[in-house]
Design an enzyme around this catalytic site. Structure first.
Site, PDB file in Angstrom:
ATOM      1  N   THR A 176       0.824  -1.219   0.000  1.00  0.00           N
ATOM      2  CA  THR A 176       0.000   0.000   0.000  1.00  0.00           C
ATOM      3  C   THR A 176       0.861   1.274   0.000  1.00  0.00           C
ATOM      4  OG1 THR A 176      -0.295  -0.470   2.351  1.00  0.00           O
ATOM      5  CG2 THR A 176      -2.194  -0.838   0.921  1.00  0.00           C
ATOM      6  N   ASP A 177       2.115   1.162   0.374  1.00  0.00           N
ATOM      7  CA  ASP A 177       2.986   2.355   0.385  1.00  0.00           C
ATOM      8  C   ASP A 177       3.089   2.989  -1.006  1.00  0.00           C
ATOM      9  OD1 ASP A 177       3.387   1.742   3.013  1.00  0.00           O
ATOM     10  OD2 ASP A 177       5.572   1.780   2.927  1.00  0.00           O
TER      11      ASP A 177
END
Lengths: 413, 418
Positions: A182-183
């Site tokens: 998700t980064d």
């Protein structure tokens, strides 16, 4: 194809003149401000020497020797920025940070929700000092509930956002996409948000506060699957390397150790191209593979036959010859392959810069090239606190005595 | 999150002409969510992206693609055949009042039609053209086909995803086009910032594959600096010399949990062990560890296995939700492996008002969409209306804005221009 003379001349950097104060760490914030720096913004990174960025102690290190200025991981994201080390737990450290806020157009923080407010550097506070500041606050989740905020990293975010539940083999345990998935989604989302806020600021002179729950950014990109559940009740689950309406669609073992190629056939024309490449052996004429529907129905058998062909061949050659026939195919690239990739070379994707401790090493560049204002990392990453004096003197206009005092008090360390 | 009124639209003054197919649809959708007027220009009969599943009611239909719904919401739609001379003339007229053109054709296609950047910038020098292709406009791979699995493989992510000894694996839900579209939107807005200061438009060449490279984190550096190829590790992670499990089974599924301590994890591990102890399930080993000092990178796999067994036994006695609630309360770091169903049905994971319900009058139904990926306190990031039907705004745009007559429209329709 665009020839050079069709394109506008390169003349500058899109974000030149923009000042960014960066309190963020680990991946999301640093990747975001790296893109701003690449396009001409002046980015001052505020670091803590008491609690250094986790990436400063993460491999790979120069000569495999850990050291605060030896990590290539942190260096890649910090290129082109200035670094100062400031003790934000000390009132004088906060005071300096506030002076920098008056200099900044944009401020960014990625602490757990609420931490920045406790430091006295929350949006309400910053707005008093600089009414038109654009501030970004990003964390895994943002809750108004009675619990303290969730602290976690990208692997936790990816699990919360659903990516672990849709990656792997049918019926197998959840594998999750590599890394802190998700980064990557979070940083690109914030890049859009900041630039939209800048556009609004250009027109109205007004700043604003951008808040992001990284898990929500992750969930957002899975929208078709969420709708499929909402309207059809279907819960997406791992399907390995298959595709609901393409076959073959898989990774196939090739010659060499752990070498793989991907082949993906969506249309009859692509199937014909594939058959021509493998030399039209009798099995390609089998009625079980005559139509896309048949191929999908019998894809297990099809995959076995294809792998018999790929196993003795080089992945590179399969990619090049199938792509030449218009059939989607590729190597499953390793880190080494990325550095050899002729397309990445053509785009100048890896820039080699000279870092004061690491020496020459490679830095990624943005995925997009702006014809008039191309962005790329211009300077290797700073050492921790490398610009303490520079920032205090040239940006804050402090005297040598004032700076010395801060160093002695351990505030600028 | 802040409670300010988001009455303004960040991109309100701007118009986007969106010629893209599925590869580029997300870019315009994002600009529309931020307030731009985005006109999706479809070929007569509708874009091919309408045939991408899943579908509403699971029945393939050009007005029922859930992919289309989510990648084109908030846009207007007109139909136009840009391969015809009349169509090109209309396109150039639309261009005069446009700020962005988004396209994702094969490199060179628009140049062949006389609609490449060089020609369009003569009509409107302020235009920003965003070109989205799998590998970029020039270079040896510029003509390569790039469906998601190819982008995933070529980015280096696939090699790193999966289990050791097993084939590398994709993510089963396609979404890379949304990610590339997000970076394309950012690039467009960067060009806009420049244009509003200088008056100059420009051409943007985005490589979808390159947009995914960032997710490999430090993999390229490992090769560059140490000549090490990172490998896939499945539910495990190699940290220094220590191999640790990060996905643990619990009573009703799985959770992601990081063993060991160090500054980021010490406090949380102590809190979890305290909870375990209160139920008589904390081993002497766990109770006596100095978590601040127990780093994965300087420990060993035997220790990791012991820790994994002790924590693992306890995790098996709890449900995902029990573990999540206690993780929040007691402040230890653990996350449930949420399914798509759990994300949809458990509002407490999201900020209030995350989900957005849009009316689908054409279906006589309303559909719930995931909300904004970030929130701006003054300007809305919101999907205003459902994706358009094929040519739904032909009248509005051609008659209302370009001043064509009913008769003009009929002629163009008969000539299959619109």
């Amino acid at each position: 194809m665009k020839s050079e003379e069709d394109l506008p001349m390169k003349i500058g950097k899109a974000l030149e003149g923009l000042n960014v104060l960066d309190f963020s760490w680990v991946v999301v914030g640093p990747l975001l401000t790296r893109h701003l720096a690449d396009h001409g913004a002046t980015v001052i990174r505020v670091e803590s020497s008491k609690h250094p960025d986790t990436l400063r102690t993460s491999a790979p290190f120069k000569d495999n020797q850990p050291g605060i200025d030896r990590s290539g991981y942190v260096a890649n994201y910090a290129a082109g920025k200035y670094s100062i080390t400031l003790d934000l737990t000390h009132p004088k450290g906060v005071e300096i940070a506030k002076k920098l806020v008056t200099w900044a157009d944009i401020a960014i923080e990625s602490f757990a929700q609420g931490v920045i407010d406790r430091l006295g550097l929350g949006y309400d506070e910053l707005q008093k000092i600089k009414p038109d500041i654009i501030m970004v606050s990003t964390s895994q989740l943002r809750h108004n509930d009675p619990y303290p905020p969730f602290r976690g990293f990208g692997m936790h975010g990816a699990a919360l956002a659903g990516f672990y539940s849709v990656t792997g083999w049918p019926g197998g345990e959840p594998l999750g996409p590599y890394g802190a998935y998700t980064d990557g989604i979070a940083f690109e989302t914030l890049l859009v948000a900041i630039l939209a806020a800048l556009s609004y600021h250009q027109r109205t002179g007004k700043g604003q506060h951008i808040e992001q729950a990284q898990v929500e950014s992750g969930v957002h990109v899975l929208a078709p699957a969420l709708l499929d559940y909402g309207v059809n009740g279907r819960v997406a689950s791992p399907i390995g390397n298959n595709h609901p309406y393409a076959a073959p669609h898989n990774a196939y073992r090739c010659r060499g150790e752990d070498r793989w190629c991907v082949i993906a056939v969506f249309t009859d024309a692509e199937w014909q191209g594939f058959c021509d490449e493998v030399g039209n052996p009798p099995w390609t004429k089998d009625a079980r593979f005559a139509t896309q529907r048949q191929r999908k129905k019998n894809e297990g058998e099809l995959d076995r036959l294809i792998e018999k062909w790929t196993i003795s061949r080089s992945a590179e050659k399969i990619m090049l010859s199938l792509q030449a026939r218009g059939v989607p195919a590729s190597i499953v690239q390793t880190g080494e392959d990325l550095h050899r990739d002729p397309q990445l070379k053509h785009r100048g994707h890896y820039q080699i810069l000279n870092h004061k401790v690491i020496g020459l090493h490679s830095y990624d560049t943005p995925s997009f090239v702006l014809s008039r204002t191309p962005g790329k990392p211009e300077r290797a990453a700073p050492l921790m606190g490398e610009h303490n004096e520079y920032v205090c003197q040239n940006i804050l206009g402090m005297s040598d005595e004032e700076i010395a005092e801060l160093v002695i008090e351990g505030i600028l360390n | 999150m802040s409670e300010l009124q988001q009455s303004d639209k960040a991109l309100e003054p701007y118009r986007v002409l969106d010629l893209s197919d599925d590869k580029g649809n997300a870019c315009g959708k994002i600009l529309a969510d931020l307030g731009a007027d985005v006109i999706k220009i479809e070929k007569p009969g509708g874009d091919a992206a309408r045939s991408i599943g899943p579908f509403y009611g699971s029945i393939p239909h050009s007005e029922k693609s859930l992919f289309w719904f989510t990648y084109n919401a908030g846009k207007r739609s007109i139909t136009l055949n840009i391969e015809s001379a009349d169509g090109q003339e209309i396109f150039r007229r639309l261009l005069e009042k446009a700020d962005f053109v988004i396209e994702s054709f094969s490199p060179g296609y628009l140049d062949g039609l006389g609609l490449g950047y060089a020609k369009l910038s003569q009509v409107n020098p302020r235009i920003i053209m965003v070109s989205i292709t799998p590998f970029g406009q020039t270079g040896p791979y510029r003509d390569f086909r790039g469906p998601e699995i190819v982008l995933w493989a070529m980015s280096g992510m696939m090699y790193l995803t999966g289990e050791p000894g097993q084939p590398p694996v994709q993510i089963s839900v396609p979404h890379l086009r949304y990610r590339a579209g997000t970076q394309a939107a950012a690039a467009g807005l960067m060009a806009l910032y420049w244009r509003e200061r200088t008056g100059e438009g420009q051409f943007i060449d985005i490589s979808m594959r390159d947009s995914i490279l960032w997710s490999t984190l430090h993999a390229q550096q490992f090769w560059d600096m140490n000549k090490v190829n990172l490998v896939r590790e499945g539910a495990w992670r190699q940290i220094g010399s220590t191999r640790i499990r990060i996905v643990f089974p619990c009573k009703d599924g799985h959770v992601v949990f990081r063993l060991f301590g160090g500054p980021a994890f010490a406090e949380g591990q102590r809190a979890l062990v305290e909870w375990m102890d209160s139920e008589g399930m904390a081993s002497e080993l766990l109770k006596n560890i100095k978590w601040e000092e127990l780093h994965a990178s300087t420990s060993n796999t035997a220790m990791a296995d012991e820790l994994g067994e002790d924590f693992g036994k306890f995790l098996l006695t709890k449900t995902k939700d029990e573990l999540w609630q206690e993780a929040l309360k007691r402040r230890f770091i653990l996350a449930p492996v949420n399914t798509i169903e759990e994300i949809s049905e458990s509002p407490h994971y999201m900020t209030d008002n995350f989900w957005v319900t849009l009316e689908h009058d054409e279906l006589g139904d309303s559909i719930t969409y995931p909300g904004p990926p970030a929130r701006l306190s003054r300007t809305a990031w919101v999907t205003k209306r459902r994706a358009p039907l094929i040519g739904e705004h032909n009248d509005e745009v051609y008659r209302g804005e370009l001043g064509l007559t009913q008769e003009n429209l009929l002629t163009l329709k008969q000539a299959a221009v619109i």
